[in-house]
Write an enzyme that holds these catalytic residues in place. Structure first.
Site, mmCIF file in Angstrom:
data_model
loop_
_atom_site.group_PDB
_atom_site.id
_atom_site.type_symbol
_atom_site.label_atom_id
_atom_site.label_comp_id
_atom_site.label_asym_id
_atom_site.label_seq_id
_atom_site.Cartn_x
_atom_site.Cartn_y
_atom_site.Cartn_z
ATOM 1 N N ASN A 37 0.457 -1.231 -0.032
ATOM 2 C CA ASN A 37 -0.330 0.229 0.895
ATOM 3 C C ASN A 37 0.812 1.013 0.415
ATOM 4 O O ASN A 37 0.622 2.158 -0.105
ATOM 5 C CB ASN A 37 -0.916 0.093 1.448
ATOM 6 C CG ASN A 37 -1.918 -1.135 0.978
ATOM 7 O OD1 ASN A 37 -2.485 -1.795 0.346
ATOM 8 N ND2 ASN A 37 -2.427 -1.293 2.650
ATOM 9 N N HIS A 50 -13.318 -2.208 7.410
ATOM 10 C CA HIS A 50 -11.958 -2.614 8.114
ATOM 11 C C HIS A 50 -12.408 -2.907 9.302
ATOM 12 O O HIS A 50 -12.925 -2.850 10.248
ATOM 13 C CB HIS A 50 -11.371 -1.745 8.629
ATOM 14 C CG HIS A 50 -10.251 -1.904 8.354
ATOM 15 N ND1 HIS A 50 -8.776 -2.802 9.830
ATOM 16 C CD2 HIS A 50 -8.963 -2.921 7.599
ATOM 17 C CE1 HIS A 50 -8.173 -3.069 9.563
ATOM 18 N NE2 HIS A 50 -8.162 -3.118 8.473
ATOM 19 N N GLU A 61 -15.368 4.379 5.086
ATOM 20 C CA GLU A 61 -13.888 4.217 4.293
ATOM 21 C C GLU A 61 -13.916 5.364 3.260
ATOM 22 O O GLU A 61 -15.486 5.038 2.834
ATOM 23 C CB GLU A 61 -13.521 3.272 3.883
ATOM 24 C CG GLU A 61 -13.133 2.135 5.777
ATOM 25 C CD GLU A 61 -12.659 0.603 5.009
ATOM 26 O OE1 GLU A 61 -11.746 1.287 4.236
ATOM 27 O OE2 GLU A 61 -12.969 0.098 5.718
ATOM 28 N N SER A 82 -10.528 -0.903 1.130
ATOM 29 C CA SER A 82 -8.739 -1.303 0.770
ATOM 30 C C SER A 82 -9.568 -2.452 -0.307
ATOM 31 O O SER A 82 -8.353 -3.184 -1.097
ATOM 32 C CB SER A 82 -7.991 -1.732 1.487
ATOM 33 O OG SER A 82 -9.380 -2.139 2.674
ATOM 34 N N ASP A 115 -12.692 6.758 7.941
ATOM 35 C CA ASP A 115 -11.237 6.289 7.331
ATOM 36 C C ASP A 115 -10.834 6.218 5.975
ATOM 37 O O ASP A 115 -11.682 5.773 5.523
ATOM 38 C CB ASP A 115 -11.404 4.525 7.788
ATOM 39 C CG ASP A 115 -10.156 3.673 7.944
ATOM 40 O OD1 ASP A 115 -9.235 4.233 7.472
ATOM 41 O OD2 ASP A 115 -10.403 2.533 8.709
ATOM 42 N N HIS A 132 -6.857 4.459 3.322
ATOM 43 C CA HIS A 132 -6.299 4.548 2.180
ATOM 44 C C HIS A 132 -6.436 5.353 1.286
ATOM 45 O O HIS A 132 -5.781 5.835 0.052
ATOM 46 C CB HIS A 132 -7.025 3.101 1.349
ATOM 47 C CG HIS A 132 -5.930 1.953 1.887
ATOM 48 N ND1 HIS A 132 -5.475 1.232 1.162
ATOM 49 C CD2 HIS A 132 -7.085 1.413 2.819
ATOM 50 C CE1 HIS A 132 -5.337 0.156 2.345
ATOM 51 N NE2 HIS A 132 -6.924 -0.273 3.142
ATOM 52 N N LYS A 166 0.372 3.654 4.452
ATOM 53 C CA LYS A 166 -0.149 3.413 3.405
ATOM 54 C C LYS A 166 0.616 4.385 2.570
ATOM 55 O O LYS A 166 2.337 4.230 2.598
ATOM 56 C CB LYS A 166 -1.704 3.057 3.076
ATOM 57 C CG LYS A 166 -1.692 2.115 4.035
ATOM 58 C CD LYS A 166 -3.193 1.528 4.424
ATOM 59 C CE LYS A 166 -4.262 0.586 5.425
ATOM 60 N NZ LYS A 166 -3.015 -0.132 5.994
HETATM 61 C C1 LIG Z 1 -9.084 0.749 6.271
HETATM 62 C C2 LIG Z 1 -8.350 0.218 7.240
HETATM 63 N N1 LIG Z 1 -7.937 0.946 8.546
HETATM 64 C C3 LIG Z 1 -7.060 0.827 8.938
HETATM 65 C C4 LIG Z 1 -6.331 0.106 9.603
HETATM 66 C C5 LIG Z 1 -5.526 -0.407 9.918
HETATM 67 O O1 LIG Z 1 -3.827 0.268 9.902
HETATM 68 P P1 LIG Z 1 -2.957 -0.279 10.600
HETATM 69 O O2 LIG Z 1 -2.294 -0.992 9.237
HETATM 70 O O3 LIG Z 1 -1.800 1.420 10.537
HETATM 71 O O4 LIG Z 1 -2.871 -0.397 12.262
HETATM 72 C C6 LIG Z 1 -5.926 -0.555 7.581
HETATM 73 C C7 LIG Z 1 -4.848 -1.619 7.322
HETATM 74 O O5 LIG Z 1 -5.226 -2.464 6.827
HETATM 75 C C8 LIG Z 1 -7.181 -0.198 7.162
HETATM 76 O O6 LIG Z 1 -7.708 -1.109 5.758
#
Ligand SMILES: Cc1ncc(COP(=O)(O)O)c(C=O)c1O
Length: 392
Positions: free
Chosen positions: A51, A137, A183, A187, A212, A215, A243
């Site tokens: 990412n 997520h 989001e 992702s 969120d 990404h 990312k």
């Molecule tokens: C949409 C989303 N939120 C939060 C996270 C978590 O982030 P981190 O990898 O910093 O724990 C991810 C990671 O995969 C994600 O894809």
């Protein structure tokens, strides 16, 4: 040998302790085709999987900033922010992000998973109702469970469905605290929420919105500021540094009230070792790099999106289902688990790394090859990819 040492054996062994038996049963019930393995980035493979959308993880200024911070401050921060773990680089990064995003205040977290946990707990309690996009997520769902709130899911990016659920909730209980989770770039789907419309619906029903942007930041929205940029109706915004910032760690941004609540009461903020200084310094350097490119009239986001548009078109022209969305995540939806794995292996033989994503990470029948476009891929990568994929 410890009784639990070999988890690949059948697990009806008498010598397992009671606490081990559910673990062994869970592993035994897992089909071999679903077994996951740790995977690195083999140097001989071209990365179409991570990412690090802007290639910031290897940007010389970012690497140098992290190295200098490690030399100056040490590798770890040694304590939580409220004990003695705060460093000037934390404050500098928080201020720079707040100014960049036009939000009152920012707080850093060691990971996005933790930031999401904290965010949901700030905005919902056991009397609340949380409405979450069906593809949200896992960290946000964990937050909902930790908050004790009731959970309802709305169909992916379906604002009519969300609106109907919110109306019904308000009718049932006019004073209930409502929280919506979404989001800005999903992702595994590559799709985006219509953030202004989402915020308007939340405002109409008096619901808080937690967005969120893990990404999207660095890639989508004006100057890479995300799809929530300039949108006042967002209670909390989550961003991660793992990312497009090429570092690690995360942050929450919001108004003074919610951020002060987090500082005073959030367990995931207070009771954890502060973000490692090299990661904070790397993230700050990545932000400065993005801002400098924008000032120079060469923002990274639009060029990447234009390239993503060409990739989508070329894949469709070659007969593959056109990946949804418009960002750098291009899932090739093939449905069948084995087909997705076969594609992954086909690419690997051609020196390319893209990962097959299968249930339970995606819904049953939704297996896909997750292709990720990065700004620093060499010219000719698309042609190489199309050649390796062959015909559908
Ligand atoms: C949409 C989303 N939120 C939060 C996270 C978590 O982030 P981190 O990898 O910093 O724990 C991810 C990671 O995969 C994600 O894809």
């Amino acid at each position: 040998m410890g009784a639990a040492a070999s988890h690949s054996q059948p697990h009806t062994r008498e010598d397992l302790a009671p606490w081990q038996r559910p673990l062994a049963r869970g592993l035994a019930a897992q089909p071999a085709s679903a077994r996951r393995q740790l995977r690195g980035l083999a140097p001989e493979l071209l990365d179409l999987a991570s990412n690090d959308y802007l290639g910031m993880g290897r940007e010389p200024a970012v690497v140098a900033a992290a190295q200098a911070a490690a030399a100056r401050e040490g590798v770890g921060s040694g304590a939580s922010r409220l004990v003695c773990g705060s460093r000037p680089v934390h404050t500098a990064l928080e201020r720079a992000l707040a100014a960049w995003l036009g939000r009152d205040r920012v707080l850093l977290f060691p990971s996005g998973f933790q930031a999401n946990l904290a965010a949901v707990q700030a905005l919902a309690d056991r009397h609340s109702l949380v409405l979450a996009d069906r593809l949200i997520h896992h960290s946000l769902l964990t937050g909902v469970r930790a908050s004790g709130a009731r959970l309802q899911r709305f169909r992916h990016n379906n604002l009519d469905h969300l609106n109907a659920l919110l109306s019904a909730a308000r009718q049932r209980q006019p004073d209930q605290r409502l929280l919506v989770l979404a989001e800005s770039l999903y992702s595994m789907e590559g799709t985006s929420a219509d953030v202004p419309a989402l915020a308007a619906i939340c405002a109409r029903h008096g619901a808080a919105l937690l967005l969120d942007e893990a990404h999207a930041l660095g890639v989508l929205g004006p100057g890479g500021r995300g799809l929530g940029h300039g949108e006042p109706g967002i209670a909390l915004l989550c961003g991660t540094f793992g990312k497009a910032f090429g570092s690690g760690g995360a942050f929450l941004a919001g108004d003074g009230l919610v951020m002060e609540w987090l500082l005073q009461f959030s367990g995931p903020f207070r009771y954890t070792t502060a973000l490692a200084p090299p990661l904070a310094a790397g993230a700050l350097a990545a932000l400065q790099h993005m801002q400098a490119q924008e000032l120079a009239g060469q923002p990274t986001g639009p060029a990447l999106l234009e390239r993503a548009r060409r990739w989508r078109q070329a894949l469709a022209t070659a007969g593959w289902p056109q990946p949804p969305g418009e960002g750098p995540i291009l899932p090739l939806l093939v449905g069948d688990d084995q087909r997705a794995l076969d594609l992954q292996q086909r690419l690997e033989r051609a020196g390319l790394l893209a990962v097959a994503i299968r249930p339970p990470t995606v819904p049953p029948g939704g297996a896909r090859l997750r292709l990720v476009l990065r700004a620093d891929l060499p010219p000719g990568t698309l042609e190489r990819l199309l050649h390796a994929l062959g015909s559908p």
